[in-house]
Design a protein around this motif. Structure first.
Motif, mmCIF file in Angstrom:
data_model
loop_
_atom_site.group_PDB
_atom_site.id
_atom_site.type_symbol
_atom_site.label_atom_id
_atom_site.label_comp_id
_atom_site.label_asym_id
_atom_site.label_seq_id
_atom_site.Cartn_x
_atom_site.Cartn_y
_atom_site.Cartn_z
ATOM 1 N N VAL A 91 -4.599 -4.054 -6.554
ATOM 2 C CA VAL A 91 -3.234 -3.641 -7.522
ATOM 3 C C VAL A 91 -2.168 -4.242 -6.981
ATOM 4 O O VAL A 91 -2.162 -4.537 -5.762
ATOM 5 C CB VAL A 91 -3.116 -2.200 -7.500
ATOM 6 N N ASP A 92 -1.513 -4.802 -7.867
ATOM 7 C CA ASP A 92 -0.027 -5.449 -7.565
ATOM 8 C C ASP A 92 0.919 -4.357 -7.540
ATOM 9 O O ASP A 92 1.446 -3.883 -8.837
ATOM 10 C CB ASP A 92 -0.027 -6.566 -8.621
ATOM 11 N N ILE A 93 1.557 -3.735 -6.376
ATOM 12 C CA ILE A 93 2.383 -2.679 -6.556
ATOM 13 C C ILE A 93 3.522 -3.202 -5.704
ATOM 14 O O ILE A 93 3.912 -4.169 -5.041
ATOM 15 C CB ILE A 93 1.823 -1.148 -5.930
ATOM 16 N N MET A 117 5.858 4.197 -0.210
ATOM 17 C CA MET A 117 4.978 4.727 0.927
ATOM 18 C C MET A 117 3.672 3.923 0.760
ATOM 19 O O MET A 117 3.166 3.330 1.570
ATOM 20 C CB MET A 117 4.696 6.092 0.720
ATOM 21 N N LEU A 118 3.094 3.772 -0.310
ATOM 22 C CA LEU A 118 1.784 3.131 -0.849
ATOM 23 C C LEU A 118 2.324 1.529 -0.651
ATOM 24 O O LEU A 118 1.057 0.954 -0.038
ATOM 25 C CB LEU A 118 1.302 3.341 -2.314
ATOM 26 N N ARG A 119 3.147 1.186 -1.076
ATOM 27 C CA ARG A 119 3.567 -0.329 -0.709
ATOM 28 C C ARG A 119 3.466 -0.742 0.695
ATOM 29 O O ARG A 119 2.899 -1.578 1.116
ATOM 30 C CB ARG A 119 4.771 -0.912 -1.469
ATOM 31 N N ALA A 120 3.991 0.230 1.538
ATOM 32 C CA ALA A 120 4.119 0.006 3.007
ATOM 33 C C ALA A 120 2.470 -0.052 3.512
ATOM 34 O O ALA A 120 2.335 -0.633 4.485
ATOM 35 C CB ALA A 120 4.955 0.903 3.716
ATOM 36 N N VAL A 121 1.783 1.168 3.091
ATOM 37 C CA VAL A 121 0.447 1.225 3.401
ATOM 38 C C VAL A 121 -0.403 0.015 3.043
ATOM 39 O O VAL A 121 -1.134 -0.632 4.074
ATOM 40 C CB VAL A 121 -0.315 2.278 2.783
ATOM 41 N N LYS A 122 -0.210 -0.450 2.019
ATOM 42 C CA LYS A 122 -0.868 -1.808 1.565
ATOM 43 C C LYS A 122 -0.632 -3.144 2.688
ATOM 44 O O LYS A 122 -1.416 -3.578 3.140
ATOM 45 C CB LYS A 122 -0.620 -2.201 0.343
#
Length: 258
Positions: free
Chosen positions: A256-258, A193-198
């Motif tokens: 951040v690199d996620i 989810m956080l990758r998509a949000v980024k």
């Protein structure tokens, strides 16, 4: 940043909000220093489960000296916590980590996104943010825990994986469906989810603050068990890493690199 103090608190109340999701209020002196997005380490009593468990702060009531945690039962430690009742002692350390910055939201439209057990930290955040907020919470099914709290604190929208309530899909599907405009995003949830949000924030040219959920052992930055990759090198260690428990758990998404 938290003061890393270990104390013994008392359980005030506990109830099951949804299958496997528990809501506990703790009477503790730590309530007065809690900030949105911070967490505490909760210590099991059993010798077979020595390591404390990191649990996000859902809400802090300074006047009554109480902290609220909402957590998912996932193993021995959290199973033990779910058996606690009013009056039971509970050992906690906190408050820990860097939480969500509130200053950038002044005069801006904030969009809060929470997925699963990343939803609880949004309660205190929504309470403290200035101005109106849109809140999107993503669930597996129709058990919309914390819905009543969030409805009182902003414009609430739900997404469910099975489509039983709100928009079928994830929090970004709901944000797009309702065309929710924002100048700033705050998000907490699982890594996909956080990758998509980024990516979404970068596409829209919006600054996003994300809270990374990681397993932690010590919670104070000593064990280096919860590092993440960063865009810039750390000034002290000269490596592209940050400790989620101390430098985080909240980071500006672009850092951040996620």
């Amino acid at each position: 940043m938290g003061q890393k103090k270990k104390v013994t608190g008392k359980v005030v109340s506990q109830k099951e909000l949804a299958p496997g999701i528990f809501d506990m209020w703790i009477e503790t002196q730590l309530a007065g220093q809690a900030a949105p997005g911070q967490f505490i380490m909760v210590y099991p009593r059993g010798e077979s489960t020595l390591l404390p468990r990191p649990i996000s702060i859902c809400e802090a009531d300074v006047e009554s000296g109480r902290l609220r945690i909402v957590y998912r039962v996932a193993g021995k430690g959290t199973t033990e916590f779910s058996t606690y009742g009013p009056g039971d002692d509970i050992a906690v350390m906190g408050t820990l980590g860097n939480g969500f910055p509130l200053e950038p939201a002044q005069g801006k439209r904030a969009l809060l996104l929470g997925g699963g057990i990343g939803i609880p930290p949004l309660v205190q955040l929504a309470r403290e943010l200035p101005g109106e907020t849109n809140i999107v919470a993503g669930y597996r099914d129709s058990h919309l825990f914390l819905q009543e709290d969030l409805v009182r604190l902003g414009h609430f929208y739900a997404a469910t994986e099975d489509g039983s309530m709100g928009v079928r899909g994830n929090v970004l599907d709901a944000a797009r469906t309702y065309d929710l405009q924002a100048d700033l995003i705050y998000a907490c949830g699982p890594m996909p989810m956080l990758r998509a949000v980024k990516t979404y924030a970068q596409e829209k040219g919006i600054k996003a603050y994300i809270s990374l959920e990681e397993r932690m052992a010590c919670g104070v930055g000593a064990c280096l068990g919860c590092v993440c990759k960063t865009v810039h090198k750390d000034g002290h260690s000269h490596v592209n890493h940050a400790r989620i428990c101390t430098e985080g758990p909240v980071f500006e998404a672009g850092e951040v690199d996620i």
